[in-house]
Design a protein around this motif. Sequence first.
Motif, PDB file in Angstrom:
ATOM      1  N   GLY A   1       0.813  -1.215   0.000  1.00 52.15           N
ATOM      2  CA  GLY A   1       0.000   0.000   0.000  1.00 52.15           C
ATOM      3  C   GLY A   1       0.840   1.254   0.000  1.00 52.15           C
ATOM      4  N   MET A   2       1.976   1.211   0.682  1.00 55.35           N
ATOM      5  CA  MET A   2       2.857   2.381   0.732  1.00 55.35           C
ATOM      6  C   MET A   2       3.430   2.728  -0.632  1.00 55.35           C
ATOM      7  SD  MET A   2       5.018   1.932   4.283  1.00 55.35           S
ATOM      8  CE  MET A   2       5.990   3.400   3.893  1.00 55.35           C
ATOM      9  N   LEU A   3       3.533   1.743  -1.517  1.00 56.72           N
ATOM     10  CA  LEU A   3       4.101   1.984  -2.839  1.00 56.72           C
ATOM     11  C   LEU A   3       3.092   2.560  -3.829  1.00 56.72           C
ATOM     12  CD1 LEU A   3       6.320  -1.204  -3.342  1.00 56.72           C
ATOM     13  CD2 LEU A   3       7.064   1.114  -2.759  1.00 56.72           C
ATOM     14  N   VAL A   4       1.807   2.502  -3.476  1.00 54.69           N
ATOM     15  CA  VAL A   4       0.776   2.929  -4.432  1.00 54.69           C
ATOM     16  C   VAL A   4       0.924   4.392  -4.858  1.00 54.69           C
ATOM     17  CG1 VAL A   4      -1.700   3.317  -4.722  1.00 54.69           C
ATOM     18  CG2 VAL A   4      -0.879   1.142  -3.805  1.00 54.69           C
ATOM     19  N   PRO A   5       1.060   5.370  -3.931  1.00 53.76           N
ATOM     20  CA  PRO A   5       1.211   6.761  -4.378  1.00 53.76           C
ATOM     21  C   PRO A   5       2.428   6.968  -5.275  1.00 53.76           C
ATOM     22  CG  PRO A   5       0.638   6.701  -2.059  1.00 53.76           C
ATOM     23  CD  PRO A   5       0.959   5.298  -2.453  1.00 53.76           C
ATOM     24  N   ALA A   6       3.571   6.367  -4.915  1.00 53.73           N
ATOM     25  CA  ALA A   6       4.776   6.525  -5.729  1.00 53.73           C
ATOM     26  C   ALA A   6       4.604   5.877  -7.095  1.00 53.73           C
ATOM     27  CB  ALA A   6       5.981   5.912  -5.006  1.00 53.73           C
ATOM     28  N   ALA A   7       3.981   4.700  -7.134  1.00 49.13           N
ATOM     29  CA  ALA A   7       3.769   4.027  -8.412  1.00 49.13           C
ATOM     30  C   ALA A   7       2.774   4.791  -9.277  1.00 49.13           C
ATOM     31  CB  ALA A   7       3.269   2.602  -8.168  1.00 49.13           C
ATOM     32  N   THR A   8       1.747   5.351  -8.645  1.00 47.13           N
ATOM     33  CA  THR A   8       0.784   6.169  -9.388  1.00 47.13           C
ATOM     34  C   THR A   8       1.473   7.377 -10.000  1.00 47.13           C
ATOM     35  OG1 THR A   8      -1.004   5.474  -7.903  1.00 47.13           O
ATOM     36  CG2 THR A   8      -1.372   7.462  -9.211  1.00 47.13           C
ATOM     37  N   LEU A   9       2.359   7.997  -9.226  1.00 49.44           N
ATOM     38  CA  LEU A   9       3.135   9.128  -9.740  1.00 49.44           C
ATOM     39  C   LEU A   9       3.997   8.695 -10.916  1.00 49.44           C
ATOM     40  CD1 LEU A   9       6.127  10.693  -9.576  1.00 49.44           C
ATOM     41  CD2 LEU A   9       4.029  12.021  -9.618  1.00 49.44           C
ATOM     42  N   GLY A  10       4.598   7.498 -10.818  1.00 55.02           N
ATOM     43  CA  GLY A  10       5.417   6.989 -11.912  1.00 55.02           C
ATOM     44  C   GLY A  10       4.625   6.820 -13.195  1.00 55.02           C
ATOM     45  N   LEU A  11       3.402   6.315 -13.087  1.00 49.88           N
ATOM     46  CA  LEU A  11       2.554   6.154 -14.270  1.00 49.88           C
ATOM     47  C   LEU A  11       2.149   7.518 -14.845  1.00 49.88           C
ATOM     48  CD1 LEU A  11       0.245   3.230 -13.102  1.00 49.88           C
ATOM     49  CD2 LEU A  11       2.153   3.116 -14.707  1.00 49.88           C
ATOM     50  N   MET A  12       1.929   8.490 -13.980  1.00 52.22           N
ATOM     51  CA  MET A  12       1.604   9.833 -14.452  1.00 52.22           C
ATOM     52  C   MET A  12       2.806  10.446 -15.171  1.00 52.22           C
ATOM     53  SD  MET A  12      -0.566  11.275 -11.180  1.00 52.22           S
ATOM     54  CE  MET A  12      -0.983  12.840 -11.944  1.00 52.22           C
ATOM     55  N   ALA A  13       4.000  10.230 -14.627  1.00 51.00           N
ATOM     56  CA  ALA A  13       5.211  10.744 -15.277  1.00 51.00           C
ATOM     57  C   ALA A  13       5.420  10.070 -16.627  1.00 51.00           C
ATOM     58  CB  ALA A  13       6.425  10.513 -14.379  1.00 51.00           C
ATOM     59  N   ALA A  14       5.092   8.779 -16.711  1.00 54.34           N
ATOM     60  CA  ALA A  14       5.200   8.067 -17.986  1.00 54.34           C
ATOM     61  C   ALA A  14       4.234   8.648 -19.003  1.00 54.34           C
ATOM     62  CB  ALA A  14       4.918   6.578 -17.773  1.00 54.34           C
ATOM     63  N   THR A  15       3.026   8.970 -18.559  1.00 48.89           N
ATOM     64  CA  THR A  15       2.045   9.582 -19.455  1.00 48.89           C
ATOM     65  C   THR A  15       2.512  10.947 -19.920  1.00 48.89           C
ATOM     66  OG1 THR A  15       0.247   8.429 -18.326  1.00 48.89           O
ATOM     67  CG2 THR A  15      -0.349  10.315 -19.680  1.00 48.89           C
ATOM     68  N   ALA A  16       3.102  11.726 -19.001  1.00 52.39           N
ATOM     69  CA  ALA A  16       3.610  13.044 -19.372  1.00 52.39           C
ATOM     70  C   ALA A  16       4.668  12.925 -20.459  1.00 52.39           C
ATOM     71  CB  ALA A  16       4.181  13.748 -18.147  1.00 52.39           C
ATOM     72  N   GLU A  17       5.545  11.923 -20.348  1.00 52.51           N
ATOM     73  CA  GLU A  17       6.580  11.731 -21.357  1.00 52.51           C
ATOM     74  C   GLU A  17       5.975  11.280 -22.683  1.00 52.51           C
ATOM     75  OE1 GLU A  17       9.774   9.273 -20.116  1.00 52.51           O
ATOM     76  OE2 GLU A  17      10.435  10.640 -18.510  1.00 52.51           O
ATOM     77  N   ALA A  18       5.023  10.346 -22.618  1.00 52.93           N
ATOM     78  CA  ALA A  18       4.383   9.869 -23.842  1.00 52.93           C
ATOM     79  C   ALA A  18       3.615  10.998 -24.524  1.00 52.93           C
ATOM     80  CB  ALA A  18       3.443   8.709 -23.522  1.00 52.93           C
ATOM     81  N   SER A  19       2.972  11.848 -23.724  1.00 58.41           N
ATOM     82  CA  SER A  19       2.235  12.980 -24.279  1.00 58.41           C
ATOM     83  C   SER A  19       3.159  13.972 -24.969  1.00 58.41           C
ATOM     84  CB  SER A  19       1.456  13.684 -23.164  1.00 58.41           C
ATOM     85  OG  SER A  19       0.733  14.787 -23.649  1.00 58.41           O
ATOM     86  N   ALA A  20       4.420  14.032 -24.492  1.00 54.54           N
ATOM     87  CA  ALA A  20       5.407  14.934 -25.086  1.00 54.54           C
ATOM     88  C   ALA A  20       6.152  14.296 -26.253  1.00 54.54           C
ATOM     89  CB  ALA A  20       6.401  15.378 -24.021  1.00 54.54           C
ATOM     90  N   GLY A  21       5.726  13.090 -26.638  1.00 53.95           N
ATOM     91  CA  GLY A  21       6.353  12.422 -27.774  1.00 53.95           C
ATOM     92  C   GLY A  21       7.557  11.586 -27.428  1.00 53.95           C
ATOM     93  N   LYS A  22       7.803  11.354 -26.140  1.00 51.96           N
ATOM     94  CA  LYS A  22       8.947  10.548 -25.710  1.00 51.96           C
ATOM     95  C   LYS A  22       8.513   9.117 -25.406  1.00 51.96           C
ATOM     96  CE  LYS A  22      11.108  14.592 -23.535  1.00 51.96           C
ATOM     97  NZ  LYS A  22      11.644  15.146 -22.257  1.00 51.96           N
ATOM     98  N   PHE A  23       9.489   8.208 -25.403  1.00 56.81           N
ATOM     99  CA  PHE A  23       9.220   6.813 -25.051  1.00 56.81           C
ATOM    100  C   PHE A  23       9.535   6.620 -23.576  1.00 56.81           C
ATOM    101  CE2 PHE A  23      10.175   2.341 -24.486  1.00 56.81           C
ATOM    102  CZ  PHE A  23       9.171   1.722 -25.238  1.00 56.81           C
TER     103      PHE A  23
END
Length: 262
Positions: free
Chosen positions: A55-77
């Motif tokens: 459960g403690m990892l959920v906020p950090a992992a959620t942030l990681g997925l959001m950061a991945a989306t931000a990169e994908a939205s900017a055209g990065k892999f």
Amino acid sequence: MKLNVVPARTGISWVKLGIRTFLRQPLALAGLFFMYMAVVLVISFVPVIGPLVGGMLVPAATLGLMAATAEASAGKFPMPTVLVSAFRAGRQRARSMLVLGLVYASGSLLATWLGSQFADPAPLSAATDPRVDVSTLVTLVLHTPLFLMFWHAPALVHWHGVTPAKSLFFSTVACWRNMGALTVYSLVWMGVFLLAGIVITLIGGLAGGASAARAVMMPAALLMAAMFSTSIWFTFRDSFSADPQPDAAPGPASPATDEDLR
């Protein structure tokens, strides 16, 4: 940091942007989502401390997925290392993320325990009992305030350097002020999931009956969940605005417009 109040129709844009961004990098975003799920599930099975650590990892992992989306939205892999973005933004923010994780895990375990108190000691089988599982319903209701508190909190800590307590408060306020957009967003996603389920059932029925439909339902549901997780970034991006942080991934931009969807 400024709170943006967006019109209710923005909820539709969030869904469209999530789907569009996911389809740009389906393998990367789906792979990262499955990686996150696998790690949290494996840790959760560890006796005694597993559920708390998972459960403690959920906020950090959620942030990681959001950061991945931000990169994908900017055209990065987005690379797998993006999942640990929460722990690469400095000691103070990493510590704040762990505090968020502890609060989330504690709240989730408490809500689950309270919900279990409503469980029927001798439940009938799901096939013969048409009643709603009261325990599950109560658990979901008790988790709702937790979801609102943590919807934006990890991103506020990471991209805006907000303290854990303030991030929980600002997240709740932002969700409340943009409840119209979030309600539309939720309803549209419910419709998307329902439509996908109907299509999969029909195709499975034509291809090999109910067994074939059940065989593909779980993988399809996970892919839809990955697509949904991709859209969460846009709900944050449009709800807050601030100068971009020099040591983090791309921060929130302007609210979604029709131009973003072209």
